[in-house]
Scaffold this active site. Sequence first.
Site, PDB file in Angstrom:
ATOM      1  N   PRO A  28       0.816  -1.219   0.000  1.00  0.00           N
ATOM      2  CG  PRO A  28       0.165  -0.878   2.227  1.00  0.00           C
ATOM      3  CD  PRO A  28       1.005  -1.774   1.347  1.00  0.00           C
TER       4      PRO A  28
ATOM      5  CB  CYS B 191       2.202   4.787   8.205  1.00  0.00           C
ATOM      6  SG  CYS B 191       2.037   6.394   7.385  1.00  0.00           S
TER       7      CYS B 191
ATOM      8  CE  LYS C 292       5.152  -2.241   4.772  1.00  0.00           C
ATOM      9  NZ  LYS C 292       5.037  -1.179   3.769  1.00  0.00           N
TER      10      LYS C 292
ATOM     11  CG  HIS D 229       9.980  -0.592   5.343  1.00  0.00           C
ATOM     12  ND1 HIS D 229       9.470  -0.120   4.155  1.00  0.00           N
ATOM     13  CD2 HIS D 229      11.121   0.096   5.554  1.00  0.00           C
ATOM     14  CE1 HIS D 229      10.276   0.825   3.674  1.00  0.00           C
ATOM     15  NE2 HIS D 229      11.286   0.964   4.516  1.00  0.00           N
TER      16      HIS D 229
ATOM     17  CD  GLU E  99      16.099   1.365  -1.084  1.00  0.00           C
ATOM     18  OE1 GLU E  99      16.816   1.456  -2.100  1.00  0.00           O
ATOM     19  OE2 GLU E  99      15.271   2.243  -0.781  1.00  0.00           O
TER      20      GLU E  99
ATOM     21  CB  CYS F 226       5.614   0.119  -1.802  1.00  0.00           C
ATOM     22  SG  CYS F 226       4.972  -1.042  -0.570  1.00  0.00           S
ATOM     23  NE  ARG F 227      10.111   4.139  -1.543  1.00  0.00           N
ATOM     24  CZ  ARG F 227      11.403   4.442  -1.440  1.00  0.00           C
ATOM     25  NH1 ARG F 227      11.835   5.641  -1.817  1.00  0.00           N
ATOM     26  NH2 ARG F 227      12.261   3.575  -0.964  1.00  0.00           N
TER      27      ARG F 227
END
EC number: 1.3.1.-
Length: 316
Positions: free
Chosen positions: A7, A98, A139, A168, A202, A224-225
Amino acid sequence: MRLVLGPMEGVLDHLMREILTDINDYDLCVTEFVRVVDQLLPDHVFHRLCPELLQDSQTKAGVPVHIQLLGQDPNWMAENAIRAAELGAKGIDLNFGCPAKLVNKSKGGAALLQHPELIHDVVKACRQAVPEQTPVTAKIRLGWDNPEDCFEIVDAVQSAGANELTVHARTKAGGYKASEIKWDYINQIRERFSIPLIANGEIWNYQDGQACIETTGVDSLMVCRGAFNVPNLGNVVKHNHSAMPWSEVVELLLVYSQYEMKGDKGLYYPNRVKQWFSYLRHQYPQADALFREIRTFNKAAPIVEHITRYRDELAA
């Protein structure tokens, strides 16, 4: 390898999930977070962030979608988890990662990394509240500013009964800096705990994915990104495909313009397509020039017209 499309709040919405799962071999998607404070949210909030609930909680390509909740009150998180499950969510994911300042200021997301006991209470409340067959996952980041905190945090998540955990591999303080990635901690977590893991952070290409699997010993990955920089990143990471050629990316930008959006579509598309360009520029130098040509347009029609003309000139 199992690959999850993660997300991104305000970026990776249902239209993007539709496009990206159509052209990639993803195994799972997770929605942007549903912000839970002190009430049971109305159904339309869940349907707005996850319209896939109306199609068996999966994208049109058949990829299951889990709903992510963000909040710190165990009871209200549990109540909203129940509602999401009743509406048909294939799984409930809990956001403790987040790093956004606004979210952390109101004690949400990564702010809870400083309070493992509260993470435990939230996960436990949600796990006990929803049917056993509905996965409850979480997460996290490695910690607020000290990666060594990850072990206490993972223990809190596992002992509360979560079915799976995405890690993450940076602290909150590490932000999104490449230099801050610490995949080796995921390997240490895997060696110490039994909870199934997903590694995140990454992963920009096939080599990164393979290096992450080798370092962590975990073969479930989340991107994600990078999925915005390279639209076919799922297949790049999973099947070693080449990055999508620029001409196909241009076609995809036009496909995106055909998606309907409730409310003011004319405003929605310009904002979102410009946002997408900010990611594409990292991979495609041509995106920069095209973006400069359309950035002053604030209506959908002239942007679509310009990109269509650009595509035709490219093909000529």
